[in-house]
Design an enzyme around this catalytic site. Structure first.
Site, mmCIF file in Angstrom:
data_model
loop_
_atom_site.group_PDB
_atom_site.id
_atom_site.type_symbol
_atom_site.label_atom_id
_atom_site.label_comp_id
_atom_site.label_asym_id
_atom_site.label_seq_id
_atom_site.Cartn_x
_atom_site.Cartn_y
_atom_site.Cartn_z
ATOM 1 N N CYS A 87 5.933 3.214 1.822
ATOM 2 C CA CYS A 87 6.764 2.097 2.260
ATOM 3 C C CYS A 87 6.555 0.874 1.367
ATOM 4 C CB CYS A 87 6.496 1.790 3.733
ATOM 5 S SG CYS A 87 7.801 0.802 4.490
ATOM 6 N N HIS A 196 6.369 7.154 6.810
ATOM 7 C CA HIS A 196 4.936 6.915 6.974
ATOM 8 C C HIS A 196 4.155 8.144 7.428
ATOM 9 C CE1 HIS A 196 4.864 2.448 6.680
ATOM 10 N NE2 HIS A 196 6.150 2.613 6.935
ATOM 11 N N GLU A 198 1.034 8.549 7.367
ATOM 12 C CA GLU A 198 -0.245 8.148 7.989
ATOM 13 C C GLU A 198 -0.092 7.888 9.486
ATOM 14 O OE1 GLU A 198 1.738 6.200 6.525
ATOM 15 O OE2 GLU A 198 1.501 4.102 7.101
#
Lengths: 226, 89
Positions: A87, A196, A198
């Site tokens: 991002c 994302h 994560e």
């Protein structure tokens, strides 16, 4: 050997804790890095996490790109060190010219936050070897400046060299050209993506799946086998 | 102190949804006849010392490396000379 993976915190970074946690859950040693510190503290790879570094003032990623830590990361990335930009991290990588193209405001101008399905197009980068080409994964997406843009020549080159790593499925969330969600450099050590991973490493949070963990297990495998 | 103005605009071929949103609002406000709007950025740099060729060259470099992203944006640099133009209307 335990792989040491650094995660940079800039002023305005939001997802550094999540990235550090993902690194730890995957089995590597997470190393927090600070934007004003040129020293990478012997890390084997670096993650540039999501957020709004320097408030996205000027352009997303434009100010962070000139921070002291980026001076070292740019040099090391060119020398082959694996770098993953998620991002805002992807935006920083394009501003640093480690990845081609640029990131623009979403074509509909709205902030978007949803689970996003992606197709893995390239499972041979340092960060994607635990996936298979053609595999479909779901990870959260949240951004307002996610419209990937490059000139036609660059886009053709990316396609021809297999450097489009991820493409959006189920509709393009931001007007990104050719539905591109993530790309890699020619060497395959630098990868940037808007969604994302994560946030999808534990069943209890995010999408409820662990589709994002593969990024972090991929890099560990790569480093251990190096 | 001299003022140097750097104008940054998205390249013509790059979609500008912000400009489009402004343009679409115009008829509602009673402004007709505006065929297109594109939105850019203007930087006003107050420069210490003379704005000679060397200073302008440095500002040009500053604009090219930092103020504009030349992958998507064009920029122009000019010295603002008319003192009166600084008066607010």
């Amino acid at each position: 050997m335990t792989a040491r993976i650094g995660v940079v915190t800039f002023p305005g970074t939001l997802d550094d804790r999540d990235a550090l946690r993902a690194v730890r859950l995957a089995g590597a040693a997470p190393v927090p890095l600070w934007h004003r510190d040129k020293d990478l503290h012997q890390v084997d790879a670096v993650v540039l996490a999501g957020g709004f570094s320097y408030g996205d003032y000027l352009r997303a990623g434009a100010i962070s790109r000139f921070s002291p830590v980026m001076e070292t990361i740019i040099a090391q990335a060119k020398a082959g060190m694996p770098v993953l930009g998620i991002c805002n991290g992807f935006q920083i990588l394009t501003e640093a010219h480690l990845l081609p193209g640029a990131m623009l405001r979403n074509n509909h101008l709205h902030f978007i936050c949803r689970d996003q399905r992606l197709r893995v197009e390239n499972a041979e980068t340092s960060w994607t070897s635990d996936y298979s080409a053609g595999q479909e994964i779901s990870v959260p997406l949240k951004n307002v400046d996610g419209r990937y843009t490059a000139d036609e020549h660059t886009l053709d080159e990316l396609e021809a060299e297999g450097r489009v790593v991820f493409r959006y499925l189920d509709g393009n969330p931001n007007g990104s050209l050719r539905d591109i969600a993530g790309i890699t450099n020619a060497a395959g050590n630098v990868v940037g993506l808007m969604p994302h991973p994560e946030h999808a490493v534990e069943p209890l949070v995010g999408t409820g799946g662990t589709d994002g963990l593969g990024f972090f297990t991929s890099i560990i495998k790569k480093l251990v086998n190096a | 102190m001299a003022r140097v103005v750097v104008d940054v605009m998205l390249k013509p071929e790059i979609l500008d949804p912000q400009g489009q949103a402004v343009q679409r609002a115009l008829p509602r406000l009673g402004f007709d006849g505006i065929a297109d709007v594109r939105q850019g950025k203007r930087f006003e740099l107050e420069v210490e010392g003379p704005v000679d060729a060397a200073a302008l060259a440095r500002i040009d470099e500053l604009a090219e490396t930092f103020l504009a992203n030349t992958v998507i944006e064009d920029f122009t640099v000019r010295v603002e000379t008319d003192e009166k133009s600084e008066e607010p209307k």
